[in-house]
Design an enzyme around this catalytic site. Structure first.
Site, PDB file in Angstrom:
ATOM      1  N   LYS A  35      -7.244 -14.250  38.591  1.00  0.00           N
ATOM      2  CA  LYS A  35      -7.894 -12.968  38.310  1.00  0.00           C
ATOM      3  C   LYS A  35      -7.876 -12.090  39.552  1.00  0.00           C
ATOM      4  O   LYS A  35      -8.336 -12.504  40.620  1.00  0.00           O
ATOM      5  CB  LYS A  35      -9.342 -13.194  37.863  1.00  0.00           C
ATOM      6  CG  LYS A  35     -10.103 -11.897  37.589  1.00  0.00           C
ATOM      7  CD  LYS A  35     -11.437 -12.168  36.914  1.00  0.00           C
ATOM      8  CE  LYS A  35     -12.585 -12.369  37.859  1.00  0.00           C
ATOM      9  NZ  LYS A  35     -13.055 -11.146  38.540  1.00  0.00           N
ATOM     10  N   ASP A  62      -8.674  -7.464  36.378  1.00  0.00           N
ATOM     11  CA  ASP A  62     -10.079  -7.203  36.029  1.00  0.00           C
ATOM     12  C   ASP A  62     -10.527  -5.887  36.659  1.00  0.00           C
ATOM     13  O   ASP A  62     -11.261  -5.876  37.641  1.00  0.00           O
ATOM     14  CB  ASP A  62     -10.908  -8.398  36.538  1.00  0.00           C
ATOM     15  CG  ASP A  62     -12.397  -8.263  36.274  1.00  0.00           C
ATOM     16  OD1 ASP A  62     -12.778  -7.472  35.398  1.00  0.00           O
ATOM     17  OD2 ASP A  62     -13.174  -8.962  36.961  1.00  0.00           O
ATOM     18  N   LYS A  64     -11.811  -3.270  34.688  1.00  0.00           N
ATOM     19  CA  LYS A  64     -12.909  -2.709  33.865  1.00  0.00           C
ATOM     20  C   LYS A  64     -12.786  -1.194  33.726  1.00  0.00           C
ATOM     21  O   LYS A  64     -13.688  -0.445  34.114  1.00  0.00           O
ATOM     22  CB  LYS A  64     -14.273  -3.077  34.452  1.00  0.00           C
ATOM     23  CG  LYS A  64     -14.525  -4.570  34.563  1.00  0.00           C
ATOM     24  CD  LYS A  64     -15.962  -4.832  35.023  1.00  0.00           C
ATOM     25  CE  LYS A  64     -16.278  -6.291  35.162  1.00  0.00           C
ATOM     26  NZ  LYS A  64     -15.599  -6.980  36.293  1.00  0.00           N
ATOM     27  N   PHE A  65     -11.693  -0.734  33.121  1.00  0.00           N
ATOM     28  CA  PHE A  65     -11.498   0.712  32.985  1.00  0.00           C
ATOM     29  C   PHE A  65     -12.585   1.335  32.114  1.00  0.00           C
ATOM     30  O   PHE A  65     -12.999   0.776  31.091  1.00  0.00           O
ATOM     31  CB  PHE A  65     -10.127   1.010  32.354  1.00  0.00           C
ATOM     32  CG  PHE A  65      -8.962   0.640  33.231  1.00  0.00           C
ATOM     33  CD1 PHE A  65      -8.848   1.144  34.527  1.00  0.00           C
ATOM     34  CD2 PHE A  65      -7.959  -0.192  32.759  1.00  0.00           C
ATOM     35  CE1 PHE A  65      -7.751   0.819  35.324  1.00  0.00           C
ATOM     36  CE2 PHE A  65      -6.870  -0.520  33.547  1.00  0.00           C
ATOM     37  CZ  PHE A  65      -6.768  -0.014  34.833  1.00  0.00           C
ATOM     38  N   ASP A  67     -13.276   5.495  31.194  1.00  0.00           N
ATOM     39  CA  ASP A  67     -12.966   6.898  31.496  1.00  0.00           C
ATOM     40  C   ASP A  67     -12.705   7.606  30.165  1.00  0.00           C
ATOM     41  O   ASP A  67     -12.938   7.022  29.091  1.00  0.00           O
ATOM     42  CB  ASP A  67     -11.736   6.952  32.421  1.00  0.00           C
ATOM     43  CG  ASP A  67     -11.779   8.150  33.368  1.00  0.00           C
ATOM     44  OD1 ASP A  67     -12.021   9.265  32.881  1.00  0.00           O
ATOM     45  OD2 ASP A  67     -11.560   7.964  34.577  1.00  0.00           O
ATOM     46  N   ILE A  68     -12.203   8.824  30.199  1.00  0.00           N
ATOM     47  CA  ILE A  68     -11.896   9.505  28.940  1.00  0.00           C
ATOM     48  C   ILE A  68     -10.721   8.779  28.267  1.00  0.00           C
ATOM     49  O   ILE A  68      -9.913   8.121  28.938  1.00  0.00           O
ATOM     50  CB  ILE A  68     -11.593  11.008  29.143  1.00  0.00           C
ATOM     51  CG1 ILE A  68     -10.403  11.216  30.082  1.00  0.00           C
ATOM     52  CG2 ILE A  68     -12.822  11.752  29.629  1.00  0.00           C
ATOM     53  CD1 ILE A  68      -9.892  12.647  30.123  1.00  0.00           C
ATOM     54  N   PRO A  69     -10.641   8.886  26.922  1.00  0.00           N
ATOM     55  CA  PRO A  69      -9.651   8.081  26.201  1.00  0.00           C
ATOM     56  C   PRO A  69      -8.223   8.197  26.725  1.00  0.00           C
ATOM     57  O   PRO A  69      -7.546   7.184  26.926  1.00  0.00           O
ATOM     58  CB  PRO A  69      -9.759   8.615  24.758  1.00  0.00           C
ATOM     59  CG  PRO A  69     -11.177   9.075  24.649  1.00  0.00           C
ATOM     60  CD  PRO A  69     -11.529   9.632  25.995  1.00  0.00           C
ATOM     61  N   ASN A  70      -7.740   9.404  26.986  1.00  0.00           N
ATOM     62  CA  ASN A  70      -6.349   9.567  27.417  1.00  0.00           C
ATOM     63  C   ASN A  70      -6.085   8.873  28.755  1.00  0.00           C
ATOM     64  O   ASN A  70      -5.038   8.245  28.953  1.00  0.00           O
ATOM     65  CB  ASN A  70      -6.028  11.068  27.510  1.00  0.00           C
ATOM     66  CG  ASN A  70      -4.565  11.303  27.780  1.00  0.00           C
ATOM     67  OD1 ASN A  70      -3.701  10.772  27.076  1.00  0.00           O
ATOM     68  ND2 ASN A  70      -4.260  12.081  28.810  1.00  0.00           N
ATOM     69  N   THR A  71      -7.050   8.963  29.655  1.00  0.00           N
ATOM     70  CA  THR A  71      -6.888   8.331  30.979  1.00  0.00           C
ATOM     71  C   THR A  71      -6.845   6.816  30.845  1.00  0.00           C
ATOM     72  O   THR A  71      -6.024   6.137  31.469  1.00  0.00           O
ATOM     73  CB  THR A  71      -8.054   8.762  31.905  1.00  0.00           C
ATOM     74  OG1 THR A  71      -8.004  10.180  32.015  1.00  0.00           O
ATOM     75  CG2 THR A  71      -7.942   8.147  33.283  1.00  0.00           C
ATOM     76  N   THR A 122     -23.639  -8.620  33.160  1.00  0.00           N
ATOM     77  CA  THR A 122     -24.713  -9.627  33.175  1.00  0.00           C
ATOM     78  C   THR A 122     -25.713  -9.371  34.302  1.00  0.00           C
ATOM     79  O   THR A 122     -26.750 -10.019  34.363  1.00  0.00           O
ATOM     80  CB  THR A 122     -24.138 -11.045  33.302  1.00  0.00           C
ATOM     81  OG1 THR A 122     -23.166 -11.032  34.324  1.00  0.00           O
ATOM     82  CG2 THR A 122     -23.520 -11.528  32.008  1.00  0.00           C
ATOM     83  N   GLY A 212     -14.572 -18.910  40.558  1.00  0.00           N
ATOM     84  CA  GLY A 212     -14.155 -18.451  41.884  1.00  0.00           C
ATOM     85  C   GLY A 212     -14.453 -19.461  42.955  1.00  0.00           C
ATOM     86  O   GLY A 212     -13.702 -20.420  43.185  1.00  0.00           O
ATOM     87  N   ARG A 213     -15.605 -19.270  43.621  1.00  0.00           N
ATOM     88  CA  ARG A 213     -15.924 -20.034  44.834  1.00  0.00           C
ATOM     89  C   ARG A 213     -15.861 -21.557  44.728  1.00  0.00           C
ATOM     90  O   ARG A 213     -15.409 -22.191  45.682  1.00  0.00           O
ATOM     91  CB  ARG A 213     -17.292 -19.565  45.373  1.00  0.00           C
ATOM     92  CG  ARG A 213     -17.211 -18.180  45.968  1.00  0.00           C
ATOM     93  CD  ARG A 213     -18.546 -17.498  46.069  1.00  0.00           C
ATOM     94  NE  ARG A 213     -19.060 -17.141  44.748  1.00  0.00           N
ATOM     95  CZ  ARG A 213     -20.190 -16.468  44.546  1.00  0.00           C
ATOM     96  NH1 ARG A 213     -20.928 -16.098  45.575  1.00  0.00           N
ATOM     97  NH2 ARG A 213     -20.581 -16.185  43.319  1.00  0.00           N
TER      98      ARG A 213
END
Ligand code: C5P
Length: 233
Positions: A35, A62, A64-65, A67-71, A122, A212-213
């Protein structure tokens, strides 16, 4: 892409591309996926992602976009051109954004990565919901955003393993459920609050485990990974 499907996604939480590549030397695409999150992507960019893909790893980007739909449609399409395995967006971007993300992914044709959604981070509590003017508990809002995500063609969700059972009951077996907050028996909890062992998390209905860790900070990451994989067979 690999032909087998390892269940562990190792979180490369570093800003150092050399460290990330060195880690990838010590493991293999048959044992784990990787990831790349905002820290590593912001410091090392798409080339690092492409290098990991070239080595045969399934990469979860990862970012996590939201923004506006087109972007978001264009960002998701651009991500798919890196050859990644999975990418994500925030479900709270709304229906138009989610369906645009799905269109962006579909534009990639047979290089299409999985598209999953983050519902409620979370780190947020019921108290935060009230402060944000949302008159629902976190779990009610997770369910609502999950429904909107699936209605708009998303493949799955990032969620806590503690929510996986309920989400499976409500939405069945097909959604991918990707769960962080995983700690093997006896390993340090670090800053995670609601943890679960890898084995328990799979039993609850997780599709893939983000770890991860416990692996990256282990003196022998390959051994740590192999030990966890052993508990899943
Ligand atoms: O080191 P550790 O196993 O705690 O890393 C977990 C990874 O999962 C990190 O990349 C963290 O940002 C991510 N994550 C999380 N909790 C969430 C969502 C993502 O720990 N709710």
């Amino acid at each position: 892409m690999t032909t087998i499907d390892p269940k562990i996604i190792v979180a490369l939480d570093t800003s150092d591309p050399v460290q990330a590549m060195e880690f990838s030397d010590r493991v293999s695409p048959e044992l784990c996926k990787l990831k790349v999150g905002k820290e590593l992507f912001t410091s090392a960019g798409p080339q690092l992602v492409e290098s990991l893909v070239k080595r045969g790893f399934d990469v979860f980007l990862d970012l996590k976009f939201h923004d506006i739909p087109n972007t978001v449609k264009k960002a998701v399409y651009a991500a798919s051109q890196l050859g990644i395995w999975m990418v994500n967006v925030h479900a709270s971007g709304g229906e138009a954004m989610l369906s645009a993300a799905r269109e962006g992914i579909d534009m990639a044709g047979n290089r299409r990565p999985f598209l999953i959604a983050v519902t409620i981070l979370t780190s947020l509590s019921d108290n935060d919901m009230q402060q944000l003017g949302i008159n629902r508990s976190v779990s009610e809002q997770v369910e609502k955003l999950a429904q909107i995500s699936f209605d708009n063609g998303l493949d799955g969700l990032v969620c806590s393993a503690h929510e996986a059972g309920l989400l499976r009951d409500k939405f069945g077996l097909s959604p991918l459920l990707v769960t962080p907050g995983i700690r093997p028996e006896g390993s340090s909890v670090d800053d995670q609050q609601r943890i679960m062992t890898p084995q328990q998390a799979m039993l609850e209905g997780s599709s893939y485990l983000v770890i991860g860790r416990p692996i990256t900070r282990h003196s022998d990451p390959a051994q740590a990974l192999s030990d966890i994989n052993q508990t899943l067979v």
